[in-house]
Design a protein around this motif. Sequence first.
Motif, PDB file in Angstrom:
ATOM      1  N   LYS A  52       0.843  -1.186   0.000  1.00  0.00           N
ATOM      2  CA  LYS A  52       0.000   0.000   0.000  1.00  0.00           C
ATOM      3  C   LYS A  52       0.887   1.248   0.000  1.00  0.00           C
ATOM      4  O   LYS A  52       2.104   1.177   0.187  1.00  0.00           O
ATOM      5  N   GLU A  53       0.264   2.399  -0.203  1.00  0.00           N
ATOM      6  CA  GLU A  53       1.037   3.635  -0.366  1.00  0.00           C
ATOM      7  C   GLU A  53       1.961   3.909   0.811  1.00  0.00           C
ATOM      8  O   GLU A  53       3.058   4.441   0.644  1.00  0.00           O
ATOM      9  N   ASP A  54       1.545   3.528   2.022  1.00  0.00           N
ATOM     10  CA  ASP A  54       2.381   3.750   3.202  1.00  0.00           C
ATOM     11  C   ASP A  54       3.294   2.564   3.495  1.00  0.00           C
ATOM     12  O   ASP A  54       3.935   2.503   4.547  1.00  0.00           O
ATOM     13  N   GLY A  55       3.343   1.603   2.569  1.00  0.00           N
ATOM     14  CA  GLY A  55       4.154   0.406   2.768  1.00  0.00           C
ATOM     15  C   GLY A  55       3.418  -0.700   3.481  1.00  0.00           C
ATOM     16  O   GLY A  55       4.000  -1.755   3.754  1.00  0.00           O
TER      17      GLY A  55
ATOM     18  N   MET B  12       3.229 -11.260  13.078  1.00  0.00           N
ATOM     19  CA  MET B  12       4.574 -11.769  12.797  1.00  0.00           C
ATOM     20  C   MET B  12       5.309 -10.806  11.851  1.00  0.00           C
ATOM     21  O   MET B  12       6.467 -10.424  12.094  1.00  0.00           O
ATOM     22  N   ALA B  13       4.630 -10.399  10.782  1.00  0.00           N
ATOM     23  CA  ALA B  13       5.233  -9.490   9.803  1.00  0.00           C
ATOM     24  C   ALA B  13       5.499  -8.118  10.422  1.00  0.00           C
ATOM     25  O   ALA B  13       6.512  -7.468  10.106  1.00  0.00           O
ATOM     26  N   ARG B  14       4.611  -7.685  11.283  1.00  0.00           N
ATOM     27  CA  ARG B  14       4.775  -6.370  11.918  1.00  0.00           C
ATOM     28  C   ARG B  14       6.034  -6.336  12.779  1.00  0.00           C
ATOM     29  O   ARG B  14       6.759  -5.329  12.811  1.00  0.00           O
ATOM     30  N   LYS B  15       6.313  -7.423  13.470  1.00  0.00           N
ATOM     31  CA  LYS B  15       7.531  -7.489  14.292  1.00  0.00           C
ATOM     32  C   LYS B  15       8.780  -7.445  13.412  1.00  0.00           C
ATOM     33  O   LYS B  15       9.761  -6.772  13.748  1.00  0.00           O
ATOM     34  N   PHE B  16       8.733  -8.168  12.303  1.00  0.00           N
ATOM     35  CA  PHE B  16       9.888  -8.129  11.397  1.00  0.00           C
ATOM     36  C   PHE B  16      10.083  -6.729  10.827  1.00  0.00           C
ATOM     37  O   PHE B  16      11.214  -6.242  10.714  1.00  0.00           O
ATOM     38  N   SER B  17       8.984  -6.082  10.442  1.00  0.00           N
ATOM     39  CA  SER B  17       9.110  -4.749   9.863  1.00  0.00           C
ATOM     40  C   SER B  17       9.713  -3.777  10.870  1.00  0.00           C
ATOM     41  O   SER B  17      10.493  -2.895  10.496  1.00  0.00           O
ATOM     42  N   ALA B  18       9.361  -3.921  12.140  1.00  0.00           N
ATOM     43  CA  ALA B  18       9.935  -3.056  13.169  1.00  0.00           C
ATOM     44  C   ALA B  18      11.452  -3.245  13.232  1.00  0.00           C
ATOM     45  O   ALA B  18      12.205  -2.279  13.371  1.00  0.00           O
ATOM     46  N   GLU B  19      11.894  -4.496  13.116  1.00  0.00           N
ATOM     47  CA  GLU B  19      13.338  -4.763  13.102  1.00  0.00           C
ATOM     48  C   GLU B  19      13.994  -4.159  11.867  1.00  0.00           C
ATOM     49  O   GLU B  19      15.165  -3.771  11.901  1.00  0.00           O
ATOM     50  N   LEU B  20      13.227  -4.079  10.777  1.00  0.00           N
ATOM     51  CA  LEU B  20      13.755  -3.511   9.538  1.00  0.00           C
ATOM     52  C   LEU B  20      13.651  -1.991   9.498  1.00  0.00           C
ATOM     53  O   LEU B  20      14.116  -1.366   8.552  1.00  0.00           O
TER      54      LEU B  20
ATOM     55  N   PHE C 102      10.660   0.006   9.893  1.00  0.00           N
ATOM     56  CA  PHE C 102       9.445   0.686   9.446  1.00  0.00           C
ATOM     57  C   PHE C 102       8.228   0.043  10.101  1.00  0.00           C
ATOM     58  O   PHE C 102       8.277  -1.103  10.563  1.00  0.00           O
ATOM     59  N   GLU C 103       7.143   0.795  10.135  1.00  0.00           N
ATOM     60  CA  GLU C 103       5.895   0.296  10.713  1.00  0.00           C
ATOM     61  C   GLU C 103       5.031  -0.295   9.614  1.00  0.00           C
ATOM     62  O   GLU C 103       4.725   0.377   8.628  1.00  0.00           O
ATOM     63  N   LEU C 104       4.636  -1.545   9.774  1.00  0.00           N
ATOM     64  CA  LEU C 104       3.787  -2.208   8.795  1.00  0.00           C
ATOM     65  C   LEU C 104       2.330  -2.078   9.241  1.00  0.00           C
ATOM     66  O   LEU C 104       1.904  -2.714  10.191  1.00  0.00           O
ATOM     67  N   THR C 105       1.585  -1.211   8.569  1.00  0.00           N
ATOM     68  CA  THR C 105       0.160  -1.079   8.847  1.00  0.00           C
ATOM     69  C   THR C 105      -0.591  -2.192   8.113  1.00  0.00           C
ATOM     70  O   THR C 105      -0.021  -2.892   7.267  1.00  0.00           O
ATOM     71  N   ALA C 106      -1.861  -2.356   8.418  1.00  0.00           N
ATOM     72  CA  ALA C 106      -2.660  -3.370   7.738  1.00  0.00           C
ATOM     73  C   ALA C 106      -4.135  -3.037   7.850  1.00  0.00           C
ATOM     74  O   ALA C 106      -4.562  -2.375   8.796  1.00  0.00           O
ATOM     75  N   GLY C 107      -4.913  -3.493   6.874  1.00  0.00           N
ATOM     76  CA  GLY C 107      -6.344  -3.287   6.891  1.00  0.00           C
ATOM     77  C   GLY C 107      -6.963  -3.829   5.625  1.00  0.00           C
ATOM     78  O   GLY C 107      -6.282  -4.427   4.785  1.00  0.00           O
ATOM     79  N   SER C 108      -8.279  -3.636   5.485  1.00  0.00           N
ATOM     80  CA  SER C 108      -8.963  -4.040   4.259  1.00  0.00           C
ATOM     81  C   SER C 108      -8.653  -3.042   3.152  1.00  0.00           C
ATOM     82  O   SER C 108      -8.315  -1.887   3.416  1.00  0.00           O
TER      83      SER C 108
END
Length: 379
Positions: free
Chosen positions: A175-178, A307-315, A317-323
Amino acid sequence: MNPLNLPFDDDEILKGLRPWIECESPTWDAAAVSRMTALAARDLAAIGASVEILPGTQGFGDSVRATFPHPDQGRKAGILISGHLDTVHPVGTLEKLPFRREGGLCYGPGIQDMKGGNYICLEAMRQIQKAGLQTPLPVTFLFTPDEEAGTPSTRQLIEDEARDKRAVLVPEPAKEDGGAVIGRYAIARFNLLTHGRPSHAGWALKDGRSAIAAMARKILEIEAMTTEDCTFSVGVIHAGQWVNCVSSECRAEALTMAKTQEDLDGGVAAMEALQGEENGVTFEVTRGVTRPVWSPDNPGTLELYEMARKFSAELGFELTAGSSGGGSDGNFTGAMGVPTLDSIGVRGKGLHTLNEHIEIESLSERARLAAGLLMTIGA
């Protein structure tokens, strides 16, 4: 070894991705898509996968299914990486949108939607294999040829492949914000047809009933039905052969996006209610392929996202999510109840346009995210 520390290199990934972008593969050119499928199959086989080419049906190109050696193959539910190799760009687009690197961006037809995402997943498996690591669960790649047409020929294939999987990863564009996608709105397609009365446009105009004019009025009526929860658009129209003839037939294609099943049912009913005859012209609506609503409340999907959100934090950036709108094959697997994480592919802008591009640094970022998921799901 932490999979996030695998030696991904943006330049090397871009070098491998370039042949994929320069192998143009528009949905409606089955031979072109099959050439792209063969290229992907070659690259998957080169990193140790057992590859199967699945011949195309209904006039579409081939698919490729690739499985990687695993001690639990056939005994444990695995991971499916589901992607499409077709694009909306016709052959020849490379002349207007050549593969090119400009600063931190790289351009090319299909690079964002979704060859870049497919390739970074392949690169994730390459680096995992190269490091001598073993994923906790068996991994299967399935690349299909008809997503941009609504997946009419391979929906069953995707659903059958996903049915016994622990998780499905869909590397559609971020998505636009990653952010990622954990639910999608429904998408329904419609074929529209007006039947008029032909006449000579210069000699007997008043004797005719223009199918084109009637369709134009219907298009305005259809698009005026758009609301925040259910949208309508007409993207294809075909009619006429001679300017001096009043058209007797006009065909068009419409698409509706709905946030809920109730919205979709209402949208379908509204479209079908438009049928009938007016001023000597009949209007017909035929429902086409539909992507079901995928609700963002599946516990397994939410677990994948965390799980993905934790990895993104290590990388970093913040991984948002939604419909999200914009259907994908994740609609099918998500609606089945299979844990599905969508839009974990590359960052970029301009998909489906002549400005389609990706952020080059997102190649290694998203490859690391994919590697982290592949090495953690089922552990």
